[in-house]
Design a protein around this motif. Structure first.
Motif, PDB file in Angstrom:
ATOM      1  N   HIS A  57       0.850  -1.192   0.000  1.00  0.00           N
ATOM      2  CA  HIS A  57       0.000   0.000   0.000  1.00  0.00           C
ATOM      3  C   HIS A  57       0.886   1.242   0.000  1.00  0.00           C
ATOM      4  O   HIS A  57       1.997   1.241   0.544  1.00  0.00           O
ATOM      5  N   PHE A  58       0.361   2.326  -0.570  1.00  0.00           N
ATOM      6  CA  PHE A  58       1.160   3.525  -0.815  1.00  0.00           C
ATOM      7  C   PHE A  58       1.878   4.053   0.410  1.00  0.00           C
ATOM      8  O   PHE A  58       3.001   4.568   0.324  1.00  0.00           O
ATOM      9  N   ASP A  59       1.251   3.945   1.568  1.00  0.00           N
ATOM     10  CA  ASP A  59       1.845   4.534   2.765  1.00  0.00           C
ATOM     11  C   ASP A  59       2.977   3.694   3.343  1.00  0.00           C
ATOM     12  O   ASP A  59       3.597   4.092   4.331  1.00  0.00           O
ATOM     13  N   HIS A  60       3.250   2.551   2.727  1.00  0.00           N
ATOM     14  CA  HIS A  60       4.357   1.698   3.171  1.00  0.00           C
ATOM     15  C   HIS A  60       5.516   1.691   2.180  1.00  0.00           C
ATOM     16  O   HIS A  60       6.550   1.075   2.459  1.00  0.00           O
ATOM     17  N   ILE A  61       5.364   2.372   1.034  1.00  0.00           N
ATOM     18  CA  ILE A  61       6.377   2.267  -0.015  1.00  0.00           C
ATOM     19  C   ILE A  61       6.896   3.616  -0.512  1.00  0.00           C
ATOM     20  O   ILE A  61       7.689   3.667  -1.444  1.00  0.00           O
ATOM     21  N   GLY A  62       6.483   4.707   0.104  1.00  0.00           N
ATOM     22  CA  GLY A  62       6.802   6.030  -0.422  1.00  0.00           C
ATOM     23  C   GLY A  62       8.280   6.349  -0.545  1.00  0.00           C
ATOM     24  O   GLY A  62       8.674   7.155  -1.388  1.00  0.00           O
ATOM     25  N   ALA A  63       9.113   5.735   0.288  1.00  0.00           N
ATOM     26  CA  ALA A  63      10.553   6.024   0.236  1.00  0.00           C
ATOM     27  C   ALA A  63      11.353   4.874  -0.358  1.00  0.00           C
ATOM     28  O   ALA A  63      12.592   4.906  -0.342  1.00  0.00           O
ATOM     29  N   VAL A  64      10.677   3.888  -0.903  1.00  0.00           N
ATOM     30  CA  VAL A  64      11.376   2.712  -1.436  1.00  0.00           C
ATOM     31  C   VAL A  64      12.385   3.106  -2.505  1.00  0.00           C
ATOM     32  O   VAL A  64      13.557   2.699  -2.473  1.00  0.00           O
ATOM     33  N   SER A  65      11.949   3.899  -3.467  1.00  0.00           N
ATOM     34  CA  SER A  65      12.826   4.245  -4.587  1.00  0.00           C
ATOM     35  C   SER A  65      14.069   4.993  -4.112  1.00  0.00           C
ATOM     36  O   SER A  65      15.200   4.662  -4.507  1.00  0.00           O
TER      37      SER A  65
END
Length: 212
Positions: A57-65
């Motif tokens: 979900h978006f709120d768990h992946i925002g800083a992945v990149s």
């Protein structure tokens, strides 16, 4: 071994850093505010070896990149959500963050089943715990007696199931047949809010009463 909770991103999603005495680490769910996470890692002289996602979900992946590129590390996700990182519709960011939808490169490793995962010098037991999302995973680290459960189980609550791919009965089954089978002294590192324990949720979580 030790671990740190760092709330990040628009919903203050709990990111966790599990690190050892050699200052190596794995990162769970970097949800946003990459600069905050990088500052903490630098201040504590910690070098991450991988990103493990409990779900996409978006709120768990925002800083992945950002974190992936900064440290040149691999990303792990359940195969059922392999295309969520690249699809703002599936990760939900197009709906919740229409002005800045999240889209990143595919994960480097796809996970499935219940098994042992060895990454970056860390060994974790990986459990499929669907219900909040179809590819939700909980990572249990026996040495520190903690389970990184994402949005499956919270202190006094459970994950929402009204998003695409969610299922209330499936979630309850995951909690009862997997998480509640862990030792009662296990710390539950939740995706939002304070940490809790398996014992505390068995004793007092109102959403778990009357399950059959």
């Amino acid at each position: 071994m030790n671990w740190k909770q760092i709330p990040l991103g628009p919903l203050q999603t709990n990111c966790y850093v599990l690190f050892n005495h050699q200052r190596e680490a794995v990162i769970f769910d970097p949800g946003g505010d990459a600069h905050v996470l990088k500052s903490w890692l630098s201040k504590n002289d910690i070098t991450p070896a991988a990103i493990l996602l409990t779900h996409a979900h978006f709120d768990h992946i925002g800083a992945v990149s950002d974190i992936r590129q900064t440290y040149n590390i691999d990303v792990y996700i359940h195969e059922k959500e392999q295309d969520w990182l690249t699809d703002p519709g599936k990760n939900g960011s197009i709906h919740f963050l229409p002005d800045s939808p999240i889209q990143t490169e595919p994960a480097d490793h796809l996970l499935q089943g219940n098994s042992s995962l060895n990454v970056g010098g860390f060994t974790l037991d990986m459990y499929e715990t669907p219900g909040h999302s179809p590819g939700s995973i909980s990572f249990y680290h026996k040495e520190t007696e903690v389970v990184f459960s994402g949005d499956v189980l919270f202190s006094g609550s459970i994950g929402r199931t009204d998003l695409p791919g969610g299922n209330h009965q499936t979630l309850l089954t995951s909690i009862h047949q997997t998480l509640l089978e862990l030792p009662e002294n296990t710390t539950v590192a939740c995706g939002h809010g304070p940490v809790t324990s398996i014992e505390a949720e068995m004793d007092s979580n109102p959403f778990l009463n009357g399950f059959s």
